[in-house]
Design an enzyme around this catalytic site. Structure first.
Site, PDB file in Angstrom:
ATOM      1  N   GLY A 167       5.418   0.114  -9.676  1.00 38.48           N
ATOM      2  CA  GLY A 167       5.325   1.889  -9.596  1.00 38.48           C
ATOM      3  C   GLY A 167       4.365   2.459 -10.182  1.00 38.48           C
ATOM      4  N   TYR A 168       2.745   2.148  -9.792  1.00 39.66           N
ATOM      5  CA  TYR A 168       1.919   3.008 -10.058  1.00 39.66           C
ATOM      6  C   TYR A 168       1.356   3.947  -9.070  1.00 39.66           C
ATOM      7  CZ  TYR A 168       0.418   0.003 -14.075  1.00 39.66           C
ATOM      8  OH  TYR A 168       0.549  -0.460 -15.558  1.00 39.66           O
ATOM      9  N   THR A 220       5.000  -2.911  -3.581  1.00 38.66           N
ATOM     10  CA  THR A 220       5.618  -4.434  -2.776  1.00 38.66           C
ATOM     11  C   THR A 220       6.486  -4.820  -2.921  1.00 38.66           C
ATOM     12  OG1 THR A 220       3.117  -4.449  -3.019  1.00 38.66           O
ATOM     13  CG2 THR A 220       4.472  -6.501  -2.721  1.00 38.66           C
ATOM     14  N   GLU A 226      -3.634  -8.593 -14.134  1.00 40.99           N
ATOM     15  CA  GLU A 226      -3.572  -8.845 -12.955  1.00 40.99           C
ATOM     16  C   GLU A 226      -4.715  -9.360 -11.591  1.00 40.99           C
ATOM     17  OE1 GLU A 226      -2.152  -5.976  -9.051  1.00 40.99           O
ATOM     18  OE2 GLU A 226      -2.642  -4.961 -11.017  1.00 40.99           O
TER      19      GLU A 226
END
Length: 398
Positions: free
Chosen positions: A127-128, A161, A244
């Protein structure tokens, strides 16, 4: 710095290759190599199978259930998985939130969440991003207000996603509206079954449901789900993004796709001659292969650095930029090689609902969707333009 593999590394690679050859299900491998879409069960079953060897979390230390591999061994593992056509382990729990919990989480959080990530019990999402807060993530507006023994969260996240399958979300929220934007953010762990959460699909151009928008309306999150300190979430977010971006380079996958591209070009004719022998097209492949070799050496340098105890710095941004550029160039050349046949679009074939494409060319059928899907790679994880700014600031001092 020695970029050569040792005899022990070569033996490790042989063992990994033998296990993958013997254990990767043929149907799953075929899906990956044929560019078909994977479903939830595909990812979950592979995670479980890897877990039988303790290989679902290859970057984890032994104390948390990982194999304790060094950076070189993890790099070899990634290469061999990509080569054979193994699906990747979903990163959101294993390689994104887990490192944050290991470094900044409470003892209770580690004890509860890490075993559930390890065995695949919990499916995580990120949740960014928000509408208007993507590359400028620090401008996010989702608000969390402390009320007694919990936070009340209101806001919206987007491009989430596989959020339609998620049990948990690690989420950046604003807990201090009066502070500088980077200093008023906190890192929360949110149960996706909490009342007030609505997940709505975003159907992308390739007719896939991969991403979502998530609405949070008066969502109650226990205080114990705050990771680290309140208003220090930006520090944790940057730590996560470093992990990431390093993984986004995907050199092994690009090497596999280069083999596919060459085979595709070899089977196409231009003036009665294989496209692979056409001087113009072959020069494009050669130029791309040189870029990939340079990228691989850069990855090996980062791996060597990590093996010596230094974490990824601005090099992570370099890998993110060049890795995604190579991935996009590969899909562009695939479409160029196949020509008009790439326009054929058969979602039912991509979903595995029929054995062969209605267009009559199974290799060509996924390429348009594959091309469009990879437009996102230079945007997610921090857009490439933002990564160039990071490099300018951290390396060049601009």
């Amino acid at each position: 710095m020695d970029l050569n593999y040792s005899p022990a590394d070569d033996a490790f690679r042989a063992d990994i290759r033998a296990w993958l050859d013997a254990n990767l299900p043929h149907a799953l491998r075929t899906k990956v190599l044929d560019h078909k879409r994977l479903n939830r069960d595909d990812y979950a079953s592979w995670h479980k199978l890897l877990g039988t060897r303790g290989w679902s979390v290859v970057a984890w230390p032994k104390e948390y259930g990982g194999p304790g591999w060094d950076a070189t061994q993890r790099h070899i593992w990634d290469e061999e998985c990509a080569r054979i056509g193994a699906p990747g382990v979903l990163p959101f729990g294993v390689s994104m939130v887990a490192p944050v919990l290991m470094k900044y989480g409470s003892a209770a959080q580690k004890a509860h969440y890490l075993p559930r990530i390890l065995d695949g019990t919990d499916w995580w999402c990120q949740g960014y991003s928000e509408p208007g807060s993507g590359s400028d993530l620090a401008s996010l507006r989702t608000r969390a207000e402390r009320q007694g023994d919990h936070y009340v969260v209101n806001g919206q996240k987007t491009w989430t996603t596989l959020g339609q399958f998620a049990d948990m979300m690690f989420c950046l929220v604003r807990t201090d509206t009066g502070a500088k934007k980077q200093e008023g953010i906190s890192f929360l762990l949110i149960d996706m079954k909490t009342p007030g959460i609505t997940v709505r699909p975003i159907i992308t151009l390739d007719e896939d449901h991969e991403v979502n928008e998530v609405f949070l309306e008066d969502v109650k999150v226990p205080l114990e789900n705050l990771v680290g300190e309140e208003n220090r979430g930006w520090t944790y977010a940057k730590y996560l993004l470093g992990h990431e971006r390093t993984g986004i380079a995907r050199v092994g996958q690009s090497k596999r796709e280069l083999v596919f591209l060459k085979r595709l070009a070899a089977n196409q004719k231009k003036g009665g001659v294989s496209l692979l022998k056409d001087p113009v097209f072959s020069s494009k492949i050669a130029a791309l292969e040189i870029e990939m070799m340079a990228l691989e050496v850069t990855v090996q340098r980062v791996v060597a650095s990590e093996a010596n105890g230094r974490g990824p710095g601005p090099e992570a941004s370099m890998l993110k930029i060049k890795g995604t550029e190579v991935q996009q160039a590969l899909t562009e050349l695939m479409v160029e090689a196949i020509g008009p046949q790439a326009a054929a679009f058969d979602p039912a074939y991509l979903e595995g609902e029929r054995e062969h494409s209605l267009a009559g060319d199974d290799a060509a059928a996924p390429l348009a969707a594959y091309y469009f899907n990879f437009r996102k790679t230079s945007i997610y994880g921090g857009s490439n333009e933002i990564q160039k700014n990071i490099i300018a600031q951290m390396i060049l001092g601009l």
